[in-house]
Scaffold this active site. Structure first.
Site, PDB file in Angstrom:
ATOM      1  N   LYS A 118       0.824  -1.218   0.000  1.00 40.38           N
ATOM      2  CA  LYS A 118       0.000   0.000   0.000  1.00 40.38           C
ATOM      3  C   LYS A 118       0.850   1.256   0.000  1.00 40.38           C
ATOM      4  CE  LYS A 118      -4.499  -1.324   1.673  1.00 40.38           C
ATOM      5  NZ  LYS A 118      -5.605  -1.031   2.572  1.00 40.38           N
ATOM      6  N   LYS A 201      -4.855  -9.590  -6.277  1.00 36.61           N
ATOM      7  CA  LYS A 201      -6.106  -9.881  -5.579  1.00 36.61           C
ATOM      8  C   LYS A 201      -7.214  -8.904  -5.961  1.00 36.61           C
ATOM      9  CE  LYS A 201      -5.819  -7.410  -1.220  1.00 36.61           C
ATOM     10  NZ  LYS A 201      -6.018  -7.367   0.190  1.00 36.61           N
ATOM     11  N   LYS A 204     -11.362  -3.680  -3.242  1.00 34.51           N
ATOM     12  CA  LYS A 204     -12.299  -2.567  -3.367  1.00 34.51           C
ATOM     13  C   LYS A 204     -11.589  -1.313  -3.840  1.00 34.51           C
ATOM     14  CE  LYS A 204     -13.638  -3.289   1.564  1.00 34.51           C
ATOM     15  NZ  LYS A 204     -12.348  -3.453   2.224  1.00 34.51           N
TER      16      LYS A 204
HETATM   17  P1  TYM Z   1     -10.626  -5.838   4.194  1.00 34.04           P
HETATM   18  O1  TYM Z   1     -11.619  -4.770   4.482  1.00 34.04           O
HETATM   19  O2  TYM Z   1      -9.588  -5.570   3.170  1.00 34.04           O
HETATM   20  O3  TYM Z   1     -11.364  -7.155   3.755  1.00 34.04           O
HETATM   21  C1  TYM Z   1     -12.427  -7.695   4.522  1.00 34.04           C
HETATM   22  C2  TYM Z   1     -12.389  -9.208   4.479  1.00 34.04           C
HETATM   23  O4  TYM Z   1     -12.442  -9.655   3.125  1.00 34.04           O
HETATM   24  C3  TYM Z   1     -11.317 -10.479   2.838  1.00 34.04           C
HETATM   25  N1  TYM Z   1     -10.858 -10.204   1.480  1.00 34.04           N
HETATM   26  C4  TYM Z   1     -10.519 -11.149   0.615  1.00 34.04           C
HETATM   27  N2  TYM Z   1     -10.514 -12.488   0.711  1.00 34.04           N
HETATM   28  C5  TYM Z   1     -10.135 -13.182  -0.371  1.00 34.04           C
HETATM   29  N3  TYM Z   1      -9.758 -12.617  -1.549  1.00 34.04           N
HETATM   30  C6  TYM Z   1      -9.726 -11.284  -1.686  1.00 34.04           C
HETATM   31  N4  TYM Z   1      -9.385 -10.732  -2.834  1.00 34.04           N
HETATM   32  C7  TYM Z   1     -10.111 -10.485  -0.575  1.00 34.04           C
HETATM   33  N5  TYM Z   1     -10.225  -9.149  -0.369  1.00 34.04           N
HETATM   34  C8  TYM Z   1     -10.656  -9.001   0.898  1.00 34.04           C
HETATM   35  C9  TYM Z   1     -10.251 -10.076   3.850  1.00 34.04           C
HETATM   36  O5  TYM Z   1      -9.318 -11.113   4.057  1.00 34.04           O
HETATM   37  C10 TYM Z   1     -11.082  -9.778   5.075  1.00 34.04           C
HETATM   38  O6  TYM Z   1     -11.379 -10.968   5.769  1.00 34.04           O
HETATM   39  N6  TYM Z   1      -7.414  -5.590   8.008  1.00 34.04           N
HETATM   40  C11 TYM Z   1      -8.698  -6.095   7.589  1.00 34.04           C
HETATM   41  C12 TYM Z   1      -9.839  -5.591   8.429  1.00 34.04           C
HETATM   42  C13 TYM Z   1      -9.671  -5.803   9.900  1.00 34.04           C
HETATM   43  C14 TYM Z   1      -9.824  -7.037  10.583  1.00 34.04           C
HETATM   44  C15 TYM Z   1      -9.599  -6.719  11.954  1.00 34.04           C
HETATM   45  C16 TYM Z   1     -10.091  -8.341  10.175  1.00 34.04           C
HETATM   46  C17 TYM Z   1      -9.390  -4.845  10.811  1.00 34.04           C
HETATM   47  N7  TYM Z   1      -9.364  -5.395  12.069  1.00 34.04           N
HETATM   48  C18 TYM Z   1      -9.652  -7.726  12.911  1.00 34.04           C
HETATM   49  C19 TYM Z   1     -10.136  -9.327  11.143  1.00 34.04           C
HETATM   50  C20 TYM Z   1      -9.920  -9.023  12.502  1.00 34.04           C
HETATM   51  C21 TYM Z   1      -8.946  -5.645   6.155  1.00 34.04           C
HETATM   52  O7  TYM Z   1      -8.354  -4.700   5.676  1.00 34.04           O
HETATM   53  O8  TYM Z   1      -9.931  -6.322   5.541  1.00 34.04           O
END
Ligand code: TYM
Length: 342
Positions: A118, A201, A204
């Site tokens: 990022k 990947k 969003k």
């Molecule tokens: P985020 O918002 O990017 O994504 C949310 C969830 O979707 C999954 N995900 C994916 N899984 C498979 N393939 C993809 N291309 C893909 N894009 C997104 C992510 O693995 C996630 O499960 N850091 C985290 C948010 C967070 C969090 C936490 C998660 C903050 N605190 C505590 C678990 C526990 C994030 O940026 O997810």
């Protein structure tokens, strides 16, 4: 600490940093609902403070928080059974994050691939929040004494860091206080890739809207994006072995398998030897059938922001009642005076 007979407490979160995608649904929301329906104690969070680690337009952020909450509900999260709220309404997350920032090491943070990706080449210009982000993520989880965290494969490294932080805290203070969490990254497809490039990947925040399917896309948009999805000139593979070196085929077949709740093996059996065009047309039909009820429910919920705010507010109260005692106990352990909040 986590023996199988112990009750599982689930925590997970999604960033409101854009419109949620099919990847968020298949690898996160869908699993969250399964865990809720299996009767586990679940805490689900719209992690708005995380979204701020990169610039967000204030009006867009407020809308995105409600949009993410609507996606949780439309996917099947029941706010009576699960706790659903947005992170900034529960200050214990940010407060514990400070303490965990003092436990985590610079070297650990510096190894995080998500930060490197990022921040890109312009690291000097990345926000400090983007660098310390994994401490806040650890705090999100540990402030509930959660034991299990369902995520997509891209979050694995952050969860390993959460374990390291918990272990170091417990070691430094000679206590068994924070659970050493278990990631739940299950199934044959745990990472959904971009429709434009099977090696990146689906995200969003990708500049190209054609790289992803949004949960709010219409049937026409879904059809167009799948039709334009990158493919290769060969007939589809019929075995796991033949998938090697065919990232676009693997991705579309994997998405099909998740949407159809079937195994990769049976999807390979079904499409092996056929042309991409056939997979694309069946995939479109299936994706529209699964996503249409979710997007129309999201639209209905979006029309009533007051109700969404009420649900998030009452979730935040319930979340606070779990998080605050853990935070106060943490203050006590580290030698701070416990605050006298009501
Ligand atoms: P985020 O918002 O990017 O994504 C949310 C969830 O979707 C999954 N995900 C994916 N899984 C498979 N393939 C993809 N291309 C893909 N894009 C997104 C992510 O693995 C996630 O499960 N850091 C985290 C948010 C967070 C969090 C936490 C998660 C903050 N605190 C505590 C678990 C526990 C994030 O940026 O997810």
């Amino acid at each position: 600490m986590n023996n199988p007979t112990e009750k599982m407490r689930i925590f997970s979160g999604i960033q409101p940093s854009g419109i949620l995608t099919l990847a968020n649904y298949l690898c996160a929301l869908k699993r969250f609902v399964e865990l809720q329906d299996a009767g586990h104690e679940c805490v689900y969070c719209v992690v708005d403070l995380h979204a701020m680690t990169v610039w967000q337009e204030p009006v867009a952020l407020r809308n995105a928080i409600r949009h993410a909450a609507a996606a949780f509900l439309a996917a099947g999260i029941d706010p009576q059974r699960s706790i659903l709220f947005n992170q900034s309404q529960v200050p214990a997350h940010a407060e514990l994050a400070w303490i965990l920032n003092c436990v985590a090491r610079m070297g650990w943070m510096g190894r995080m691939t998500q930060f490197k990706e990022k921040a890109g080449k312009d690291r000097e210009n990345a926000s400090v929040g983007l660098f310390t982000y994994p401490s806040l993520m650890a705090a999100d989880i540990l402030v509930y004494h959660a034991t299990h965290v369902p995520v997509g494969d891209d979050q694995k490294q952050h969860l390993e860091l959460t374990r390291d932080i918990a272990i170091k805290f417990n070691h430094d203070y000679r206590l068994d206080f924070f659970p050493v969490i278990e990631p739940i990254i299950e199934g044959e497809t745990t990472r959904i890739m971009s429709l434009r490039d099977g090696t990146r990947k689906m995200s969003k925040s990708d500049a190209s809207d054609y790289s992803r399917i949004n949960l709010t896309d219409t049937a026409e948009q879904i059809a167009k994006k799948i039709r334009r999805a990158r493919s290769d000139p060969h007939p589809l593979p019929g075995s796991e072995f033949e998938l090697t070196g065919r990232p676009e085929a693997r991705n579309l077949l994997g998405i099909y398998a998740l949407l159809a709740n079937s195994s990769m093996e049976s999807v390979l059996d079904r499409f092996g030897g056929k042309m991409f065009s056939q997979l694309k047309s069946e995939l479109t039909e299936l994706a529209v059938a699964v996503l249409e009820p979710i997007s129309s429910e999201m639209k209905r919920l979006a029309d009533d922001p007051t109700e969404l705010d009420r649900i998030l507010g009452s979730g935040a109260e319930r979340a606070t009642s779990v998080a605050e005692p853990v935070l106060q106990k943490t203050y006590d352990i580290v030698g701070l005076l416990q605050s006298r909040r009501p």
